[in-house]
Design a protein around this motif. Structure first.
Motif, mmCIF file in Angstrom:
data_model
loop_
_atom_site.group_PDB
_atom_site.id
_atom_site.type_symbol
_atom_site.label_atom_id
_atom_site.label_comp_id
_atom_site.label_asym_id
_atom_site.label_seq_id
_atom_site.Cartn_x
_atom_site.Cartn_y
_atom_site.Cartn_z
ATOM 1 N N GLN A 205 -30.194 16.545 -35.586
ATOM 2 C CA GLN A 205 -28.833 15.815 -35.120
ATOM 3 C C GLN A 205 -28.981 14.446 -34.542
ATOM 4 O O GLN A 205 -28.338 13.489 -35.001
ATOM 5 N N THR A 206 -30.163 14.107 -34.206
ATOM 6 C CA THR A 206 -30.492 12.787 -33.615
ATOM 7 C C THR A 206 -30.568 11.769 -34.976
ATOM 8 O O THR A 206 -30.824 10.500 -34.460
ATOM 9 N N CYS A 207 -30.674 12.162 -36.279
ATOM 10 C CA CYS A 207 -30.584 11.222 -37.082
ATOM 11 C C CYS A 207 -29.327 10.326 -37.210
ATOM 12 O O CYS A 207 -29.339 9.282 -37.879
ATOM 13 N N LYS A 209 -27.625 8.472 -34.757
ATOM 14 C CA LYS A 209 -27.598 8.010 -33.374
ATOM 15 C C LYS A 209 -26.612 7.445 -32.633
ATOM 16 O O LYS A 209 -25.487 7.113 -33.500
ATOM 17 N N ARG A 210 -26.420 7.953 -31.476
ATOM 18 C CA ARG A 210 -25.278 7.383 -30.791
ATOM 19 C C ARG A 210 -25.200 5.794 -30.608
ATOM 20 O O ARG A 210 -26.192 5.120 -30.772
ATOM 21 N N ASN A 217 -26.788 4.606 -40.848
ATOM 22 C CA ASN A 217 -27.982 5.878 -40.639
ATOM 23 C C ASN A 217 -27.873 7.121 -41.874
ATOM 24 O O ASN A 217 -28.816 7.482 -42.164
ATOM 25 N N LYS A 288 -28.710 21.852 -33.186
ATOM 26 C CA LYS A 288 -29.057 20.486 -33.167
ATOM 27 C C LYS A 288 -29.519 19.947 -34.383
ATOM 28 O O LYS A 288 -30.510 19.372 -34.472
#
Length: 322
Positions: A205-207, A209-210, A217, A288
């Motif tokens: 999920q971090t792919c 990015k906030r 991305n 996640k």
């Protein structure tokens, strides 16, 4: 009647025979087509221009211009004839009062008949402007559902996707497994004009990015997948997002989950192949991860709208399994 039309009619008949009201016939017509019932005087003026601008606007994400709908115009008297069998109908006319009505399955099944009446050209234009987005959505949803019913007649076994990703996707048997690895599946269907493909893979999920640009991305994700798995016959060729055509990003949902929906054009770097893609990045916060389902096609001598529409109909059957 070609094979596609036959299956459309056959599947609709099967799925509606138990609840079909007496006297209702099976609707006809190709996907992404509208029958416009309007007199020539209105069609050749400002109202006709407005309809063409709204409903025959270019499809977003295609390199060449193709209309959202193919439109056929008929005079009002034909509504009493064979045009009542069409699946998506718009009836536009001058009237003694302003009106906007949507009737389902009025003459045939499945069918949408939209009635627009106005006391003047200006009033009709106002109704069209206020309701065009709703009408487009209605027609497309009906055609998506019909396409899915056709596919349901023969589907690939779902066990591989269940075992790989714990998801379900209704993919017709015309597609074959071109690649099946731990976190990546490539389904492909060859046809006379080229091919259509569906990619399914998962990433952390971090792919996404906030506090960053999601489209950047997503491009990085799909370009990295292209470098790993999607290669041409020319040495050092690989799939990338076309650099000269900025993709479009909207937010939607698949199976009730937040989804990033990207439309754009792919190309093979160091080669000459290219085509449109639609990419859905579905959030799975429990695990996640992001599940990515992408459809793309290569058809250099054929229009791409209906090919992409078929891919969309397949992808929108996506579901997480319990």
């Amino acid at each position: 009647m070609n094979k596609v039309h036959f299956f459309l009619a056959f599947i609709v008949l099967l799925t509606s025979c138990n609840q079909k009201p007496v006297g209702k016939k099976i609707s006809t017509g190709e996907l992404n087509h509208i029958a416009i019932i309007i007199d020539d005087q209105l069609w050749n003026g400002e109202i006709g221009d407005n309809v063409r601008t709204k409903f025959a606007a270019p499809v977003i994400g295609l390199a060449q211009e193709e209309p959202i709908f193919s439109i056929n115009q008929y005079p009002a008297k034909l509504l009493e004839g064979y045009m009542t069998h069409s699946r998506n109908i718009m009836v536009i006319k001058k009237s003694t009062k302003n009106s906007y009505k949507v009737r389902k399955d009025e003459y045939a099944i499945p069918q949408n008949t939209v009635y627009i009446g106005g006391t003047s050209v200006a009033e009709i234009l106002d109704i069209l402007n206020n309701n065009a987005a709703e009408i487009i959505k209605l027609f497309q949803e009906t055609d998506i559902k019909l396409s899915q019913q056709v596919n349901d007649s023969s589907l690939l076994n779902k066990s591989r996707l269940r075992d790989r990703f714990n998801i379900s996707l209704d993919v017709p048997t015309g597609y074959k497994y071109a690649m099946d690895e731990n976190n990546f599946v490539w389904l492909k269907k060859d046809n006379i004009s080229g091919n259509q493909s569906i990619l399914i893979y998962q990433v952390p999920q971090t792919c996404l990015k906030r506090n960053s640009n999601p489209i950047d991305n997503i491009i990085k994700m799909r370009d990295s997948i292209g470098e790993l798995y999607i290669h041409g016959t020319v040495a050092e060729s690989r799939m990338i997002t076309e650099q000269g055509f900025a993709p479009y990003l909207t937010m939607t949902t698949l199976d009730g989950r937040k989804t990033y929906h990207t439309k754009g054009t792919w190309e093979l770097k160091n080669d000459f192949m290219a085509g449109p893609f639609i990419n859905y990045a579905v959030e799975d916060t429990v695990n996640k991860r992001l599940i990515i389902i992408e459809g793309f096609c290569y058809a250099p001598s054929k229009n791409k709208r209906d090919l992409v529409f078929e891919l969309r109909a397949i992808i929108e059957t996506f579901k997480f399994l319990k």
